[in-house]
Design a protein around this motif. Sequence first.
Motif, short mmCIF file in Angstrom:
data_model
loop_
_atom_site.label_atom_id
_atom_site.label_comp_id
_atom_site.label_asym_id
_atom_site.label_seq_id
_atom_site.Cartn_x
_atom_site.Cartn_y
_atom_site.Cartn_z
N THR A 1 10.88 31.07 40.93
CA THR A 1 12.33 32.30 41.17
C THR A 1 11.63 33.28 39.28
O THR A 1 11.55 32.74 38.61
CB THR A 1 13.58 32.47 41.06
OG1 THR A 1 13.73 31.35 40.03
CG2 THR A 1 13.72 31.75 42.57
N GLY A 2 11.92 34.69 39.49
CA GLY A 2 11.41 35.47 38.94
C GLY A 2 12.50 36.74 39.27
O GLY A 2 12.91 37.18 40.04
N ALA B 1 7.61 36.11 43.74
CA ALA B 1 7.35 34.56 42.44
C ALA B 1 5.86 33.71 42.64
O ALA B 1 5.56 33.58 44.21
CB ALA B 1 8.47 33.84 42.53
N ARG C 1 5.27 32.66 34.66
CA ARG C 1 6.95 32.87 35.42
C ARG C 1 6.64 34.21 35.14
O ARG C 1 6.26 35.12 33.64
CB ARG C 1 7.08 32.69 35.13
CG ARG C 1 7.93 31.83 32.86
CD ARG C 1 9.01 31.42 32.73
NE ARG C 1 9.42 31.69 31.63
CZ ARG C 1 9.12 30.82 30.34
NH1 ARG C 1 10.29 29.52 30.39
NH2 ARG C 1 9.80 31.28 29.00
N ARG D 1 4.77 39.59 33.40
CA ARG D 1 3.63 37.96 33.87
C ARG D 1 3.10 36.43 33.21
O ARG D 1 2.01 36.90 32.76
CB ARG D 1 2.73 37.43 34.97
CG ARG D 1 2.56 36.13 36.05
CD ARG D 1 2.57 36.44 37.25
NE ARG D 1 3.53 36.56 37.90
CZ ARG D 1 3.27 36.93 39.24
NH1 ARG D 1 2.77 36.93 40.36
NH2 ARG D 1 4.60 37.42 40.35
#
Length: 114
Positions: A6-7, A13, A81, A87
């Motif tokens: 999760t981000g 994600a 992530r 990212r």
Amino acid sequence: MANQTTGGSHRAAPVHTDPEDVSVLTALSALADPVRIQLVRELAGSPVWTRSCGSFDVPVGKAALSHHFSVLRGAGLVEQRDEGPKRVNRLRREEFDARFPGLLDLVLRADDVA
């Protein structure tokens, strides 16, 4: 089995593949491309979670770079992530070495070694 991290971003994600679920052919195929080898080598020489996707000096556009990272994730080599708008990446060296002992050592060797 693939999983998602999760981000806090507006984008989905990334999906990660566990190296235990990767075949040797998938691993070799991911490492067969010169751009992907460069990405892996640069990640190996960088502290974990310090390299954003845009920080690599590779001769491909943004879409192609995204594809290369997708292939590396699918081969269990890279974990990503989201940190704010960036990212960031880490080489899954320990996990990949457990699955394919010595393979990354060969890839990370200098080009002048035949």
